[in-house]
Write a protein that holds these residues in place. Structure first.
Motif, PDB file in Angstrom:
ATOM      1  N   VAL A 252       0.856  -1.185   0.000  1.00 34.72           N
ATOM      2  CA  VAL A 252       0.000   0.000   0.000  1.00 34.72           C
ATOM      3  C   VAL A 252       0.892   1.234   0.000  1.00 34.72           C
ATOM      4  CG1 VAL A 252      -1.852  -1.204   1.212  1.00 34.72           C
ATOM      5  CG2 VAL A 252      -0.197   0.132   2.522  1.00 34.72           C
ATOM      6  N   PRO A 253       0.421   2.340  -0.547  1.00 32.95           N
ATOM      7  CA  PRO A 253       1.244   3.556  -0.597  1.00 32.95           C
ATOM      8  C   PRO A 253       1.370   4.213   0.770  1.00 32.95           C
ATOM      9  CG  PRO A 253      -0.946   3.981  -1.485  1.00 32.95           C
ATOM     10  CD  PRO A 253      -0.875   2.504  -1.230  1.00 32.95           C
ATOM     11  N   HIS A 254       2.367   5.085   0.907  1.00 32.11           N
ATOM     12  CA  HIS A 254       2.524   5.864   2.130  1.00 32.11           C
ATOM     13  C   HIS A 254       1.225   6.598   2.441  1.00 32.11           C
ATOM     14  CE1 HIS A 254       7.206   6.228   2.336  1.00 32.11           C
ATOM     15  NE2 HIS A 254       6.761   5.019   2.559  1.00 32.11           N
ATOM     16  N   ALA A 257      -3.337   2.919   5.701  1.00 28.68           N
ATOM     17  CA  ALA A 257      -3.216   1.934   6.774  1.00 28.68           C
ATOM     18  C   ALA A 257      -3.006   0.544   6.197  1.00 28.68           C
ATOM     19  CB  ALA A 257      -4.461   1.953   7.653  1.00 28.68           C
ATOM     20  N   GLY A 258      -2.142  -0.221   6.829  1.00 33.04           N
ATOM     21  CA  GLY A 258      -1.894  -1.587   6.392  1.00 33.04           C
ATOM     22  C   GLY A 258      -1.106  -2.346   7.435  1.00 33.04           C
ATOM     23  N   GLU A 259      -0.793  -3.588   7.119  1.00 32.30           N
ATOM     24  CA  GLU A 259      -0.063  -4.457   8.042  1.00 32.30           C
ATOM     25  C   GLU A 259       1.438  -4.281   7.855  1.00 32.30           C
ATOM     26  OE1 GLU A 259       0.388  -9.232   9.133  1.00 32.30           O
ATOM     27  OE2 GLU A 259      -1.033  -8.571   7.593  1.00 32.30           O
ATOM     28  N   VAL A 282       0.225   3.210   9.821  1.00 28.29           N
ATOM     29  CA  VAL A 282       0.385   4.036   8.626  1.00 28.29           C
ATOM     30  C   VAL A 282       1.827   4.518   8.604  1.00 28.29           C
ATOM     31  CG1 VAL A 282      -0.229   6.234   7.528  1.00 28.29           C
ATOM     32  CG2 VAL A 282      -2.014   4.795   8.528  1.00 28.29           C
ATOM     33  N   VAL A 283       2.484   4.404   7.464  1.00 30.01           N
ATOM     34  CA  VAL A 283       3.830   4.950   7.294  1.00 30.01           C
ATOM     35  C   VAL A 283       3.740   6.179   6.398  1.00 30.01           C
ATOM     36  CG1 VAL A 283       6.133   4.555   6.346  1.00 30.01           C
ATOM     37  CG2 VAL A 283       4.992   2.744   7.626  1.00 30.01           C
ATOM     38  N   GLU A 284       4.369   7.258   6.831  1.00 30.22           N
ATOM     39  CA  GLU A 284       4.389   8.488   6.039  1.00 30.22           C
ATOM     40  C   GLU A 284       5.825   8.940   5.822  1.00 30.22           C
ATOM     41  OE1 GLU A 284       2.013  11.433   7.954  1.00 30.22           O
ATOM     42  OE2 GLU A 284       0.109  10.448   7.467  1.00 30.22           O
ATOM     43  N   ALA A 285       6.044   9.605   4.697  1.00 28.84           N
ATOM     44  CA  ALA A 285       7.355  10.190   4.410  1.00 28.84           C
ATOM     45  C   ALA A 285       7.338  11.627   4.915  1.00 28.84           C
ATOM     46  CB  ALA A 285       7.635  10.143   2.914  1.00 28.84           C
TER      47      ALA A 285
END
Length: 409
Positions: A252-254, A257-259, A282-285
């Motif tokens: 999934v994109p930045h 929400a995902g695993e 959630v990962v964000e840049a």
């Protein structure tokens, strides 16, 4: 894909566990050269580890020369699963955790009181080695009761506390003082609104910083905050982190929400390769003042187990518990979500155990909408929730009960 990961793939291709998995999948780990090829490698789960250790309880296909430490992690199926570490593994973990401590503002002048358990499990010892790498002193209190912790603090004069958030708050409320920084693990912290503020209040505003850390027992650290307290930064020097859709298993994109899926960069004893943590984030840049560029802005805020779709949106029941924990008077361990269908439209209602009626229901609904992207039609406060499913799905003809009360602990 960088040279370090390619080297790791070549090393683990010689382990019987991974050699058999590669053979079954028809792949050659030594020929993986690109990130796209890496993302096609089979995902690994806790169940895969349990399968391999069920018959070989000592080593499970992970026997390598030079293992100097064996720890255990809880397993619902087998009771305990082993973890193995070589001197190189311990040194790499110590360097990574020293970097975490340094980013948290800890220096060689600090005394760190560690309140985590030292028996069987690994976290306390790994943190100790990280503090030692930095030159800080560990006061190894262990998991002793509050009064003993306070007595040890009076004698040892710690300036930093290493603990889980709820016990740290209890120590502050019991009168522990002199702590200027705190490193927290083992429980949700940044994922729960208002928890950092409540913790700092318990220490009368003495804390300069209280930082969250995240990892799984097989891979620690995965992410940690710095003293800016802007979210947990991925420890990309220690492991590779992916975020996938837990249903399709696609990346999934930045910002989505995902695993979380983790891979060790350079581990010899029991390395992880695309290991599904089951944790939702959630990962964000986002660039931080400390120089980090990737962050978990909301920490880990749920489990991917028992996902169901409502109004086309993925609902993770445990995510609701994290949201409820941010409201005083609500019990995040006791709640029930009921799904119904009305004129072809999904309806979602929530009952939650409460110790008071003085709860802003509108605020609860707003937080649920922000956290889950779903509008809850009804939120009802009740004295207690009877034993039963966490999610009661009454849509259509089939009744599908998901999980059970308390599963989101």
């Amino acid at each position: 894909m960088d040279a370090e990961i390619r080297g790791q793939l070549r090393r683990i291709s010689n382990l019987p566990f991974y050699a058999q998995r590669a053979l079954t999948a028809g792949i050659d780990l030594t020929h993986v050269e690109t990130w796209e090829q890496f993302q096609e490698l089979p995902l690994l789960s806790r169940a895969d580890f349990e399968d391999c250790f069920e018959n070989d309880t000592a080593w499970g296909g992970f026997r390598v020369p030079g293992v100097v430490r064996m720890n255990f992690t809880p397993s619902a199926r087998l009771g305990l699963l082993p973890e193995f570490h070589t001197p190189s593994d311990l040194a790499a973990s110590a360097r990574a955790l020293a970097a975490v401590a340094r980013a948290a503002g800890i220096t060689a002048d600090d005394v760190v009181q560690v309140t985590l358990a030292y028996h069987v499990l690994v976290a306390a010892r790994l943190f100790d080695e990280g503090f030692a790498e930095l030159g800080a002193c560990s006061l190894q209190a262990g998991a002793v009761p509050t009064e003993q912790q306070l007595n040890l603090a009076r004698r040892g004069h710690p300036t930093v506390l290493m603990s889980n958030p709820s016990f740290a708050q209890r120590l502050g409320e019991a009168g522990l003082r002199g702590i200027r920084r705190m490193v927290l693990t083992g429980e949700p912290f940044t994922a729960i609104e208002g928890r950092r503020e409540a913790l700092k209040d318990a220490f009368d505003g003495e804390l300069l910083s209280a930082v969250d850390t995240y990892g799984v027992s097989e891979c620690f650290p995965v992410a940690a905050e710095c003293r800016a307290e802007t979210g947990m930064h991925l420890r990309e020097d220690f492991c590779v982190v992916e975020v996938i859709d837990s249903e399709t298993l696609d990346p999934v994109p930045h910002g989505t929400a995902g695993e979380l899926v983790v891979t060790h960069r350079n581990k010899q004893g029991m390395p992880l390769l695309r290991y599904r943590t089951g944790d939702l984030a959630v990962v964000e840049a986002t660039e931080c003042e400390c120089g980090a560029t990737t962050v978990l802005p909301r920490g880990v805020f749920g489990r991917t187990d028992n996902m169901t779709k409502v109004k086309g949106v993925k609902l993770y029941p445990s995510q609701v518990a994290f949201i409820l924990a941010g409201f005083e008077g609500l019990d995040p361990r006791q709640y029930r979500i009921t799904l119904r269908e009305s004129n072809g439209v999904d309806q979602i209602a929530l009952k939650v155990a409460a110790t008071t009626t003085d709860v802003d229901i509108a605020a609860v609904k707003r937080s649920l909408k922000e956290g889950t992207l779903l509008s809850f039609n009804d939120v009802e406060l009740v004295p207690a929730i009877d034993e039963g499913p966490t999610v009661d799905d009454l849509r259509g003809d089939a009744r599908r009960n998901i999980a059970s009360v308390g599963s989101a602990k």
